[in-house]
Design a protein around this motif. Sequence first.
Motif, PDB file in Angstrom:
ATOM      1  N   THR A 322       0.827  -1.329   0.079  1.00 52.01           N
ATOM      2  CA  THR A 322       0.030   0.042   0.009  1.00 52.01           C
ATOM      3  C   THR A 322       0.954   1.314  -0.125  1.00 52.01           C
ATOM      4  O   THR A 322       0.322   2.374   0.201  1.00 52.01           O
ATOM      5  CB  THR A 322      -0.732  -0.041   1.295  1.00 52.01           C
ATOM      6  N   TYR A 334       0.182   4.583  -6.783  1.00 54.06           N
ATOM      7  CA  TYR A 334      -0.106   3.132  -6.945  1.00 54.06           C
ATOM      8  C   TYR A 334       0.907   1.923  -6.464  1.00 54.06           C
ATOM      9  O   TYR A 334       2.133   2.189  -6.539  1.00 54.06           O
ATOM     10  CB  TYR A 334      -0.365   2.768  -8.500  1.00 54.06           C
ATOM     11  N   TRP A 338      -3.302  -1.476  -5.228  1.00 53.58           N
ATOM     12  CA  TRP A 338      -3.997  -0.459  -4.244  1.00 53.58           C
ATOM     13  C   TRP A 338      -3.659   0.848  -4.813  1.00 53.58           C
ATOM     14  O   TRP A 338      -2.654   1.277  -5.120  1.00 53.58           O
ATOM     15  CB  TRP A 338      -3.309  -0.539  -2.731  1.00 53.58           C
ATOM     16  N   TRP A 339      -4.529   1.833  -4.621  1.00 56.41           N
ATOM     17  CA  TRP A 339      -4.630   3.162  -4.875  1.00 56.41           C
ATOM     18  C   TRP A 339      -3.964   3.729  -3.524  1.00 56.41           C
ATOM     19  O   TRP A 339      -4.585   3.546  -2.486  1.00 56.41           O
ATOM     20  CB  TRP A 339      -5.805   3.758  -5.363  1.00 56.41           C
ATOM     21  N   THR A 340      -2.875   4.698  -3.628  1.00 52.35           N
ATOM     22  CA  THR A 340      -2.585   5.304  -2.448  1.00 52.35           C
ATOM     23  C   THR A 340      -2.842   6.842  -2.520  1.00 52.35           C
ATOM     24  O   THR A 340      -2.523   7.317  -3.536  1.00 52.35           O
ATOM     25  CB  THR A 340      -0.810   5.093  -2.279  1.00 52.35           C
ATOM     26  N   TYR A 346      -5.004   4.834   1.881  1.00 47.65           N
ATOM     27  CA  TYR A 346      -5.046   3.721   0.678  1.00 47.65           C
ATOM     28  C   TYR A 346      -6.533   3.231   0.404  1.00 47.65           C
ATOM     29  O   TYR A 346      -7.071   3.324   1.294  1.00 47.65           O
ATOM     30  CB  TYR A 346      -4.055   2.899   0.511  1.00 47.65           C
TER      31      TYR A 346
END
Length: 400
Positions: A322, A334, A338-340, A346
């Motif tokens: 993350t 990214y 996972w998008w951070t 996240y």
Amino acid sequence: MNKLLGLTIALALAGCAQQQVAVEATPAPVAPASSAMALPTDPNPLFWPREVRAVAFQNLDQMPQMAASRTIAAGGAVHPLPAGAPLDMGDFDLEAFMEAQGTAAIVVVLNGEVVLERYGLGFGPTGRWTSFSVAKSLNSTLVGAAVLDGAIESLSDPVSRYIPDLAGSAYDDVTIRQLLTMTSGVRWNENYSDPQSDVSRFNSHVPEPGMDATVSYMRTLPRENEPGTRWRYSTGEANLIGVLVSSATGKPLADYLSEKIWRPYGMQQDATWLLGPTGHEIAGCCVQAATRDMARFGLFVLGDGMAGGERVVPEGWFAEATSPIVSLGEDAGYGYQWWTYGGGTYAANGIFGQGLYIDPARDLVIATNANWPQATGGEAPRQRAAFIRAVQAAVDARAR
């Protein structure tokens, strides 16, 4: 177009009266989709009328004419989600927010307690709503489990070591880590308005005999950049990660998810995972689960991957997964599917408003399901961001 094939790639894209719930609900069977429900002939949910989506998104695994599914079995003692003191949202208009979002569910867990829980669209705590690309983050977590199990030796291994049918393709020297971060350098076009894009051509691809549909298509793609040098969002590669895990472990994804997380962590209800045309889970999409259980998955992540007193992923896995391994500008990045965001937060995000937002500093998990007016864009993402900020502000005010 074959309905299953069209649904497979369409669902794998990257994004009634309401009731207050204060206690743990008793699971109940999910009602099958009504035979009177008029589903469109177009299998692509991007073009379904909003009122159809509101019903279909909570019944996709009850429509075998659209896609088959495999059960992710729960079992054993349920991980408790006790009710905490209700969160004071101040001046934030929660009713207006839910109306604008087409909210099906909101579950906010603070310090392990449910402090806000609401439902709409005729959905409730015992229903299952489809995840769309939120599944990518569950999928990547199974890579960590396979590493700890020894089924995957290293994230530096080439993908083709575990998927032999990729040998000789552009993926031959792409590592698992590059696949997880979508930096393979392999050409991929995810433009749904372009009939020549990969997502469009994938729909008409006939898999080679005995080969997984995703692998059969992905092995034909050319190299565009050196691995590790450019980020390119690719649901095709998310699906490939699922094939990698199944190939390495020798188990279907749904079974492996049940074995490693769903059962030992104490999810309350069975979930399901939709299957593609050659019988493999659509790894980049389509886990149907109760929103409370998705919140429990967030708690599993916050706890660094412990379930039933046993470690499921390597120590520190989520700190790495993350982190913003790829910088996307501003505070965005990214990791391993996972998008951070800023402040160490996240999220797992899916189209039409599905999300799992995690704020470790506040010990906060926000699980949402919705039926946005459109898959992505518009005002809906900004509205959800404002809601998250309002929740964070309420948590901070409580701590003072």
